[in-house]
Motif scaffolding. Structure first.
Motif, PDB file in Angstrom:
ATOM      1  N   GLY A 229      -1.590   1.775  -4.857  1.00 44.77           N
ATOM      2  CA  GLY A 229      -2.989   1.382  -5.029  1.00 44.77           C
ATOM      3  C   GLY A 229      -3.297  -0.038  -4.641  1.00 44.77           C
ATOM      4  O   GLY A 229      -4.427  -0.355  -4.298  1.00 44.77           O
TER       5      GLY A 229
ATOM      6  N   PRO B 135      -1.105  -4.137  -3.671  1.00 42.09           N
ATOM      7  CA  PRO B 135       0.211  -4.773  -3.579  1.00 42.09           C
ATOM      8  C   PRO B 135       0.744  -5.053  -4.985  1.00 42.09           C
ATOM      9  O   PRO B 135      -0.009  -5.414  -5.882  1.00 42.09           O
ATOM     10  CB  PRO B 135      -0.088  -6.092  -2.859  1.00 42.09           C
TER      11      PRO B 135
ATOM     12  N   THR C 170       4.515   2.878  -2.687  1.00 41.85           N
ATOM     13  CA  THR C 170       3.958   3.741  -1.643  1.00 41.85           C
ATOM     14  C   THR C 170       2.618   3.211  -1.172  1.00 41.85           C
ATOM     15  O   THR C 170       1.686   3.076  -1.947  1.00 41.85           O
ATOM     16  CB  THR C 170       3.749   5.161  -2.197  1.00 41.85           C
ATOM     17  N   TRP C 171       2.510   2.910   0.113  1.00 40.47           N
ATOM     18  CA  TRP C 171       1.219   2.510   0.685  1.00 40.47           C
ATOM     19  C   TRP C 171       0.567   3.711   1.346  1.00 40.47           C
ATOM     20  O   TRP C 171       1.191   4.371   2.199  1.00 40.47           O
ATOM     21  CB  TRP C 171       1.381   1.390   1.725  1.00 40.47           C
TER      22      TRP C 171
ATOM     23  N   GLU D 136      -7.915   8.263   2.926  1.00 37.98           N
ATOM     24  CA  GLU D 136      -8.002   8.822   4.268  1.00 37.98           C
ATOM     25  C   GLU D 136      -6.688   9.434   4.736  1.00 37.98           C
ATOM     26  O   GLU D 136      -6.691  10.388   5.500  1.00 37.98           O
ATOM     27  CB  GLU D 136      -8.389   7.718   5.268  1.00 37.98           C
TER      28      GLU D 136
ATOM     29  N   THR E   2      -6.659   0.670   9.606  1.00 37.89           N
ATOM     30  CA  THR E   2      -6.556   0.943   8.160  1.00 37.89           C
ATOM     31  C   THR E   2      -7.519   0.133   7.308  1.00 37.89           C
ATOM     32  O   THR E   2      -7.780   0.485   6.169  1.00 37.89           O
ATOM     33  CB  THR E   2      -5.141   0.584   7.665  1.00 37.89           C
TER      34      THR E   2
ATOM     35  N   ASP F   2      -6.625  -2.829   6.360  1.00 38.07           N
ATOM     36  CA  ASP F   2      -5.731  -3.717   5.613  1.00 38.07           C
ATOM     37  C   ASP F   2      -5.112  -4.763   6.536  1.00 38.07           C
ATOM     38  O   ASP F   2      -4.930  -4.523   7.729  1.00 38.07           O
ATOM     39  CB  ASP F   2      -4.568  -2.923   5.004  1.00 38.07           C
TER      40      ASP F   2
ATOM     41  N   LYS G 221     -10.578  -4.145  -4.351  1.00 39.35           N
ATOM     42  CA  LYS G 221      -9.706  -3.317  -5.170  1.00 39.35           C
ATOM     43  C   LYS G 221      -9.675  -3.899  -6.571  1.00 39.35           C
ATOM     44  O   LYS G 221      -9.085  -4.946  -6.804  1.00 39.35           O
ATOM     45  CB  LYS G 221      -8.306  -3.344  -4.552  1.00 39.35           C
TER      46      LYS G 221
ATOM     47  N   ARG H 213     -11.124   1.455  -5.778  1.00 35.80           N
ATOM     48  CA  ARG H 213     -11.699   0.962  -4.542  1.00 35.80           C
ATOM     49  C   ARG H 213     -13.220   0.941  -4.669  1.00 35.80           C
ATOM     50  O   ARG H 213     -13.840   1.970  -4.921  1.00 35.80           O
ATOM     51  CB  ARG H 213     -11.253   1.928  -3.444  1.00 35.80           C
TER      52      ARG H 213
HETATM   53  O1  PRX Z   1      -5.568  -1.760   0.541  1.00 35.20           O
HETATM   54  C1  PRX Z   1      -4.672  -0.674   0.458  1.00 35.20           C
HETATM   55  C2  PRX Z   1      -4.439  -0.361  -0.994  1.00 35.20           C
HETATM   56  O2  PRX Z   1      -5.364   0.653  -1.317  1.00 35.20           O
HETATM   57  C3  PRX Z   1      -6.163   0.993  -0.179  1.00 35.20           C
HETATM   58  C4  PRX Z   1      -6.521   2.452  -0.212  1.00 35.20           C
HETATM   59  O3  PRX Z   1      -7.274   2.697  -1.359  1.00 35.20           O
HETATM   60  P1  PRX Z   1      -7.607   4.172  -1.808  1.00 35.20           P
HETATM   61  O4  PRX Z   1      -8.187   4.903  -0.659  1.00 35.20           O
HETATM   62  O5  PRX Z   1      -8.401   4.091  -3.049  1.00 35.20           O
HETATM   63  O6  PRX Z   1      -6.219   4.849  -2.098  1.00 35.20           O
HETATM   64  C5  PRX Z   1      -5.398   4.319  -3.111  1.00 35.20           C
HETATM   65  C6  PRX Z   1      -4.299   5.280  -3.429  1.00 35.20           C
HETATM   66  C7  PRX Z   1      -3.563   5.820  -2.290  1.00 35.20           C
HETATM   67  C8  PRX Z   1      -5.307   0.605   0.980  1.00 35.20           C
HETATM   68  O7  PRX Z   1      -6.074   0.414   2.147  1.00 35.20           O
HETATM   69  N1  PRX Z   1      -3.073   0.137  -1.260  1.00 35.20           N
HETATM   70  C9  PRX Z   1      -2.727   1.407  -1.534  1.00 35.20           C
HETATM   71  N2  PRX Z   1      -1.411   1.485  -1.791  1.00 35.20           N
HETATM   72  C10 PRX Z   1      -0.913   0.238  -1.661  1.00 35.20           C
HETATM   73  C11 PRX Z   1      -1.978  -0.620  -1.318  1.00 35.20           C
HETATM   74  N3  PRX Z   1      -1.789  -1.930  -1.088  1.00 35.20           N
HETATM   75  C12 PRX Z   1      -0.539  -2.412  -1.198  1.00 35.20           C
HETATM   76  N4  PRX Z   1       0.523  -1.667  -1.554  1.00 35.20           N
HETATM   77  C13 PRX Z   1       0.394  -0.338  -1.784  1.00 35.20           C
HETATM   78  N5  PRX Z   1       1.449   0.380  -2.142  1.00 35.20           N
END
Ligand code: PRX
Length: 635
Positions: A391, A393, A416-417, A421, A501, A503, A524, A529
């Motif tokens: 979700g 960092p 997990t990143w 989408e 992305t 990001d 975030k 989000r």
């Molecule tokens: O910025 C990244 C962050 O969450 C964003 C996606 O948000 P959402 O669509 O609500 O999904 C969250 C759950 C999958 C990304 O663009 N993000 C998600 N996982 C990470 C992360 N940032 C850093 N590390 C992660 N593990």
């Protein structure tokens, strides 16, 4: 700690963890996928049941509208439920649920299938058909996954709206999805209090009068108004010797669907005020989600898996509901707040249910960390084998605490990143890889990620740039519902042929990815989000407000907190009381998570000459940083 030191701190999973891993070698799997992407995903697809096989694994004839497993017939619910019934898993627990008040409910695969069939019949009897949209706005109760699965079973498209959202957010999502049927609860329990879901739904429906039916699951039992002819109790519908579709039946035939038929849409925040409905489909999502969960969290038949997210977000869709059921696993779900009634609530449940794998958000870890080690130390956490986060960092300090205090230095952490989408994990360790606290490590096999500059050229190791994805993947979004142009524009137009992305990240010399954060107008907050534009439009809907700008500023527990700058209308006086009123107003319109931390009244906002608010400048000023390039600044 500087970047160099950061990337030198390495944790290696134990020999025991490595020995039993479902995937033994990251390199081997990654090389296979690189050599033969379609063959790799086709082999993964073999784990699942198809009514008819595909003609083509990946159809890229109409980029970026990629299609996966074209020609195949399937239904994710067949793979999640039906197919397990002819195996010993029929009597295995699919779902264990604990209410905030201590209620306990369990569902075997047999029982869950029966409930889903019965509710699918209810939906059919209400006229819901393949392709229809159904909005689900519930608390964290088992009936939420049951409702999702029942929709999918009959080919309807579910749109789950997070139960922490409020009137305007709900209204906008119901309206955009054109749902005729909504499903809600009388209320939900959170932190010992009742969240008034039905009343919020009623208020939203005053603004969306096209909804014909509302099905209400009774959870709290408190008094709520029911509108005759529109509102029905879940338990009454389920008790009827139903239905017109299948009289008196615990059975309901799973609709045979095309692999590319839509499964669900899930709204997420982007750069404009209007949330976008991310559309996912049956076939590719099945393959992507099932494969990643099995490989990354190494689930075994006897495991108990706990994804502590909310089912109303992508994490819950993919890894509370669909992923674990696809694998025939046992998923644990908890209704309430992590600290209710005491900060040991989570740890007591890990002990009580013998949880083997725990997956949660960094903000939850930071929040629980504040209460100290004594709370987890009161519990036997030895059942845990693997941990995960998602979700946002994770700061290395929280990573180390999670590793040492919760995992007792035995459990590797899978950071997990991924995104709403992407549908599935994209950059993630496997439990056989070296880990670096704060890094999501490397792309999942078959995923090609990179960090590029403004021109789309890869940047040097250690340098910051934009995170992009260079190959399509099966669980990818197919489009934005009713807005294909926005899909192309948002994700595929910054760099031709690459998925953008939103990001920023850097890649170290070992090829490990370090996610920095969003580069767009998305904030975030506690991993949730939110779009700055949504918050601003909620503020401007208050009669005292002329203009508003929202930004995220660092917050110790939440990651980011919302700070809003407000220009009042002529004749309005700034005051602390008005600031509180405005915070409450945003909470009422969007939900408590969107409530600004701080409101500052200002006479003007930094804008470009074309009138766009420069939030970057506001942020820099608030943090006392250089303002960067301000050549376009009007003021
Ligand atoms: O910025 C990244 C962050 O969450 C964003 C996606 O948000 P959402 O669509 O609500 O999904 C969250 C759950 C999958 C990304 O663009 N993000 C998600 N996982 C990470 C992360 N940032 C850093 N590390 C992660 N593990």
């Amino acid at each position: 700690m500087n970047n160099e030191q950061e990337s030198q701190e390495i944790y290696r999973p134990s020999a025991e963890v490595i020995a039993q891993a479902n995937v033994k070698s990251y390199e081997e799997m990654a090389r296979w996928a690189e050599r033969d992407l379609e063959g790799f995903w086709a082999a993964q697809a073999e784990q699942f049941t198809w009514f008819q096989r595909w003609n083509k694994v990946l159809d890229d004839s109409n980029k970026p509208f990629y299609r996966w497993f074209t020609g195949a017939k399937t239904n994710i619910v067949y793979n999640c439920l039906d197919r397990h019934l002819t195996t010993w898993r029929r009597n295995k627990l699919a779902l264990i649920w604990e209410g905030e008040n201590g209620d306990l409910r369990t569902f075997s695969y047999h029982a869950l299938h029966r409930e889903v069939c019965r509710f699918a019949n209810v939906l059919r009897s209400m006229g819901v058909r393949k392709g229809d949209r159904v909005t689900i706005y519930m608390g964290r109760v088992p009936e939420l996954p049951i409702a999702m699965l029942a929709c999918a079973k009959i080919g309807a498209i579910h749109s789950v709206v997070y139960g922490g959202f409020s009137v305007e957010a709900l209204h906008g999502r119901i309206e955009d999805s054109q749902s005729n049927v909504c499903i809600t609860c009388d209320g939900s329990f959170m932190n010992g209090k009742i969240v008034e879901l039905k009343r919020i739904m009623d208020e939203a429906l005053k603004r969306s009068p096209t909804v014909e039916h509302v099905i209400v699951f009774k959870r709290t039992g408190h008094d709520v108004p029911m509108e005759q002819g529109r509102d029905y109790w879940w338990h009454e519908l389920m008790a009827l010797p139903i239905t017109r579709a299948a009289p008196g039946s615990n059975r309901n035939d799973t609709e045979i669907l095309d692999a590319e038929d839509p499964l669900f849409m899930l709204y997420t925040s982007g750069t404009t005020g209007k949330p976008k409905a991310i559309l996912h489909t049956h076939g590719g999502y099945t393959v992507g989600v099932g494969t990643t969960l099995r490989a990354v969290f190494d689930l075994k038949e006897e495991d108990r898996w706990w994804c502590a997210a909310d089912p109303g977000w992508i994490t819950g869709h993919s890894y509370i509901v669909y992923g674990p059921l696809l694998l025939g696993a046992t998923s644990f779900m908890y209704e309430g707040a992590p600290t209710y009634p005491y900060p040991n609530r989570w740890w007591s449940m890990v002990e009580k249910y013998g949880i083997n794998v725990l997956y949660c958000a960094p903000t939850a870890i930071r929040g629980l960390m504040r209460f100290g080690e004594a709370w987890p130390n009161r519990h036997d956490l030895s059942s845990l084998r693997l941990l995960g986060t998602v979700g946002e960092p994770i700061n290395p300090e929280a990573w180390r605490w999670y590793y040492r205090v919760i995992g007792r230095e035995r459990c590797p952490i899978m950071d997990t990143w991924w995104q709403t989408e992407t549908g599935m994990f994209m950059i993630t360790p496997l439990p056989v890889m070296d880990l670096k606290p704060g890094s999501a490590t490397r792309p999942f096999p078959g995923v090609q990620a990179d960090v590029v500059d403004e021109q789309g050229q890869p940047v040097a190791p250690g340098e910051e740039g934009y995170l992009v994805l260079k190959t399509p993947w099966p669980a990818m979004l197919r489009t934005i519902y009713r807005d294909p142009d926005r899909y192309v524009q948002q994700y595929w137009s910054k760099y031709p042929g690459m998925y953008f992305t939103g990001d920023s990240a850097r890649k170290d010399k070992d090829g490990y990815f370090w996610i920095i954060g969003r580069v767009d107008d998305v904030i975030k907050v506690s991993g949730y989000r939110l779009g700055t534009a949504e918050i601003e439009s909620a503020l401007v809907s208050h009669p005292a407000v002329a203009e508003a700008a929202a930004i995220g500023l660092p917050h110790e527990v939440k990651g980011n907190a919302i700070h809003a700058y407000v220009i009042l209308k002529a004749g309005q006086e700034p005051s602390d009381a008005l600031a509180e009123t405005l915070k409450a107003h945003v909470g009422h319109e969007l939900g408590p998570i969107a409530r600004p931390e701080k409101i500052t009244f200002v006479p003007q906002l930094p804008k470009t000459r074309s009138g766009k608010i420069m939030r970057r400048v506001l942020r820099a000023r608030a943090l006392g940083l250089p303002e960067g390039d301000v050549t376009t600044l009007e003021e």
